[in-house]
Design an enzyme around this catalytic site. Structure first.
Site: not given
Ligand code: TYD
Length: 133
Positions: A49-51
């Site tokens: 749940f990240h970039a």
């Protein structure tokens, strides 16, 4: 263009078993500064749940399997990581989510930079805003 980019890792094994070698800037397309691995993931847990703004990573499922969703802000693609012979290359500005971890899953990740929290985008709305800039 696919956002799922695999690199095949040659199996150098023999009748004794499997052996796979990873060499930075040879079969993995960047200098590796950091290695981490995820294991013993509890049932029904999703991670990621990240970039990342700058980071490039290679994810290799060395045991078991898990699924990864990659999203470049325009399209989303899913892939099973279920082979120690394949590295999934994840470049900057790709949102990722990992789930469906098998009990025995060991996910090895090679990273182009040291850990730096300021390189993370952990808010999906912010990710979409950055992409559209
Ligand atoms: P995080 O990146 O949120 O894990 P995931 O994306 O797999 O869900 O990392 C979890 C915690 O571990 C967070 O507090 C940051 C820390 N961490 C490090 O200190 N060094 C690292 O190399 C990584 C990947 C995480």
């Amino acid at each position: 263009m696919s956002i799922i980019n695999w690199v095949d890792l040659e199996n150098l094994g023999d009748e004794r078993g499997s052996l796979i070698s990873i060499e930075a800037e040879k079969n993995i397309p960047f200098k590796v500064k950091r290695i981490y691995y995820i294991s013993k993931t509890k049932e029904n847990i999703s991670r990621g749940f990240h970039a990342h703004k700058e980071l490039t990573q290679a994810a290799i499922c060395v045991n078991g399997k898990c699924r990864m969703l990659l999203d470049n802000g325009e399209k989303k693609q899913e892939a099973w990581l279920d082979s120690p012979n394949k590295a999934l290359i994840i470049g900057p500005m790709i949102w990722r989510e990992m789930y469906d971890f098998s009990d025995d899953c060991i996910l090895l990740v090679l990273a182009s930079e040291y850990y730096d929290e300021s390189d993370y985008i952990r808010n999906y709305k912010e990710f979409l805003e950055c992409i559209s800039q």
